[in-house]
Design a protein around this motif. Structure first.
Motif, short mmCIF file in Angstrom:
data_model
loop_
_atom_site.label_atom_id
_atom_site.label_comp_id
_atom_site.label_asym_id
_atom_site.label_seq_id
_atom_site.Cartn_x
_atom_site.Cartn_y
_atom_site.Cartn_z
N ASP A 78 4.37 4.84 8.65
CA ASP A 78 5.12 4.21 9.93
C ASP A 78 3.26 3.23 10.44
OD1 ASP A 78 7.31 5.02 10.65
OD2 ASP A 78 6.79 6.60 11.43
N GLN A 79 2.39 4.25 9.78
CA GLN A 79 0.88 3.48 9.85
C GLN A 79 0.76 2.34 8.18
OE1 GLN A 79 -1.24 6.67 9.76
NE2 GLN A 79 -1.77 7.32 11.70
N ARG A 80 1.39 2.92 7.58
CA ARG A 80 1.08 1.30 6.91
C ARG A 80 2.02 0.10 6.71
NH1 ARG A 80 2.68 2.49 0.29
NH2 ARG A 80 2.74 0.63 -0.44
N ALA A 81 3.05 0.40 7.28
CA ALA A 81 4.30 -1.03 7.80
C ALA A 81 3.95 -1.51 8.95
CB ALA A 81 5.88 0.27 8.37
N GLN A 82 2.96 -0.63 9.28
CA GLN A 82 2.07 -1.55 10.82
C GLN A 82 1.26 -2.76 10.36
OE1 GLN A 82 2.06 2.20 14.05
NE2 GLN A 82 2.20 0.27 14.81
N LEU A 83 0.45 -2.08 9.34
CA LEU A 83 -0.53 -2.93 8.36
C LEU A 83 -0.22 -3.73 8.48
CD1 LEU A 83 -3.67 -0.48 7.89
CD2 LEU A 83 -2.88 -1.67 9.47
N GLU A 84 0.87 -3.74 7.22
CA GLU A 84 1.59 -4.46 6.42
C GLU A 84 2.47 -5.65 6.85
OE1 GLU A 84 3.75 -2.47 3.82
OE2 GLU A 84 2.62 -1.20 2.48
N ALA A 85 2.87 -5.11 7.89
CA ALA A 85 3.80 -6.12 8.69
C ALA A 85 2.76 -7.03 9.56
CB ALA A 85 4.43 -5.25 10.47
N ARG A 86 1.54 -6.53 10.01
CA ARG A 86 0.65 -7.61 10.80
C ARG A 86 -0.12 -8.23 9.20
NH1 ARG A 86 3.20 -3.96 12.87
NH2 ARG A 86 2.80 -4.12 15.94
N ARG A 87 0.28 -7.86 7.98
CA ARG A 87 -0.76 -8.37 6.73
C ARG A 87 -2.05 -8.38 7.09
NH1 ARG A 87 4.04 -11.81 7.65
NH2 ARG A 87 4.78 -12.59 6.04
N ILE A 88 -2.43 -6.94 7.28
CA ILE A 88 -3.69 -6.55 7.17
C ILE A 88 -3.91 -5.79 6.40
CG2 ILE A 88 -5.34 -5.16 8.09
CD1 ILE A 88 -4.26 -5.75 11.27
N PRO A 89 -4.28 -6.03 5.07
CA PRO A 89 -4.14 -5.83 3.60
C PRO A 89 -5.16 -3.95 3.57
CG PRO A 89 -5.74 -6.91 3.04
CD PRO A 89 -5.17 -7.20 5.01
N PHE A 90 -4.92 -3.03 3.56
CA PHE A 90 -5.90 -2.53 2.88
C PHE A 90 -6.28 -1.49 1.38
CE2 PHE A 90 -1.48 -0.37 2.86
CZ PHE A 90 -2.29 1.07 2.36
N VAL A 91 -7.82 -0.64 1.46
CA VAL A 91 -7.94 -0.55 0.48
C VAL A 91 -8.18 1.44 0.12
CG1 VAL A 91 -9.00 -0.45 -2.12
CG2 VAL A 91 -8.22 -2.67 -1.03
N VAL A 92 -7.97 2.55 -0.91
CA VAL A 92 -8.26 3.88 -0.01
C VAL A 92 -9.44 4.00 -0.87
CG1 VAL A 92 -7.12 5.50 -0.40
CG2 VAL A 92 -5.88 4.31 -0.11
N VAL A 93 -10.48 4.56 -0.75
CA VAL A 93 -11.58 4.97 -1.82
C VAL A 93 -11.04 6.71 -1.99
CG1 VAL A 93 -14.14 5.15 -1.45
CG2 VAL A 93 -13.01 3.27 -1.16
N ASP A 94 -11.53 6.55 -3.44
CA ASP A 94 -11.75 8.13 -3.89
C ASP A 94 -10.01 9.12 -3.24
OD1 ASP A 94 -12.14 10.50 -4.51
OD2 ASP A 94 -14.02 11.30 -3.31
N PRO A 95 -8.88 8.37 -3.21
CA PRO A 95 -7.57 9.41 -2.63
C PRO A 95 -7.85 10.32 -2.34
CG PRO A 95 -6.96 7.66 -4.48
CD PRO A 95 -8.68 7.47 -4.22
#
Length: 334
Positions: A128-145
């Motif tokens: 759900d959180q990922r979908a919220q960022l993607e819907a607003r076109r806010i990209p994210f990158v994970v460091v040391d997943p």
């Protein structure tokens, strides 16, 4: 093409009020889960974006930690900040408050700020959180997943398996056969990979893996101290300990002092990360150098590229690690 999607049209399609849609867009928690899901689905389907100057993406990047503390975090902050400063972009630091998933109030604050992008450190997002960022076109990158995020999630890591193997082979070459391992949380990918590398090095050099010598910690000094005491109080104690972080290694030093053991005469110690403290302690700490500063720089450049619509050559990068051999390791006595 049809007309541009508006908040009013989203509300009409979802069968809710305009203020309810606004709450969902801003990540507010006071919306029923089924209503939120319905509105989010329409937002994603139509690629809705606010177009007014007051809500456009701000020239900032969010850098998010589970907990903002220690030299490990400082190294990453410096790497990100240097890249962003050169690009004229501000840095916002925040804690998500949980080692695995950010709290909902964190996602609300991000959606309200509308940054160019988000860099997640040692954490991940629920769907759900990922979908919220993607819907607003806010990209994210994970460091040391902390887990296997999948090929579609931009991430920067390091060669943890190889690092675990190198550390253990170093101790084997010195002649150690009974080597303790203090890993990090078992649910984290980097910890599991370091333990796997340790086990592979033992097997490849003819040493059977002894589960009694493998402990799970939390990458902290106190965790390293606790697990080192347990290892060093075994009837047949290890002559060397590989700690999954430099901070854990400091805890091993403390445990050795309490038990009257000298490093490296009675106990060899290897850490992981190569933080500045590794060269401040006595004896200086043999450790695996993890390129934290470079990892942070790459993450910052990647999230900026994604925010500009640039498609990167690769979404997943794992950087090489190296041994830093210092004074805390030596051949076993006898």
């Amino acid at each position: 093409m049809g007309q541009r999607m508006t908040i009013a049209k989203i509300a009409e399609q979802a069968g809710v009020s305009v203020p309810t849609v606004s709450k969902v867009l801003n990540g507010r928690a006071d919306v029923a889960a089924d209503t939120r899901a319905k509105v989010e689905g329409i937002i994603q389907e139509h690629g809705y974006q606010r177009r007014t100057a007051t809500t456009a993406s701000s020239p900032m990047i969010d850098l998010v930690f589970p907990e903002l503390s220690g030299e490990w975090a400082i190294q990453l902050i410096r790497g990100v900040e240097g890249v962003l400063r050169a690009a004229g972009v501000e840095l916002v630091l925040s804690e998500c408050g949980d080692a695995r998933r950010p709290r909902q109030d964190w996602i609300e604050s991000v959606l309200n700020r509308r940054p160019l992008g988000v860099i997640m450190v040692f954490s991940d997002l629920d769907p759900d959180q990922r979908a919220q960022l993607e819907a607003r076109r806010i990209p994210f990158v994970v460091v040391d997943p902390i887990g296997d995020e999948g090929d579609d999630v931009p991430s920067i890591g390091s060669a943890n398996w190889n690092g675990g193997r190198m550390a253990t082979l170093h101790l084997r070459k010195l002649g150690h056969t009974r080597i303790g391992m203090i890993g990090g949380p078992v649910e984290t990918l980097c910890s599991r990979m370091r333990v796997d590398g340790y086990q592979d090095a033992l097997r490849s050099t003819g040493i059977a893996v002894d589960p009694e010598l493998i402990r799970a910690g939390d990458f902290s000094v106190s965790g390293g101290h606790r697990e080192a005491l347990a290892l060093l109080r075994l009837p047949e104690r290890p002559t060397a300990i590989f700690a999954g972080s430099d901070m854990q290694a400091l805890g091993v030093y403390q445990a050795a002092r309490e038990l009257g053991l000298k490093i490296p005469r009675d106990l060899s110690v290897v850490g992981y990360d190569d933080l500045p403290v590794a060269q401040w302690v006595g004896p200086t700490l043999t450790t695996v150098h993890q390129p934290l500063h470079q990892m942070a720089e790459l993450a910052a450049r990647l999230v900026l590229d994604l925010a500009r619509g640039v498609t990167p050559a690769a979404l997943r990068m794992d950087l090489a690690v190296e041994m830093r051999i210092r004074q805390s390791t030596a051949p076993p006595v006898g």
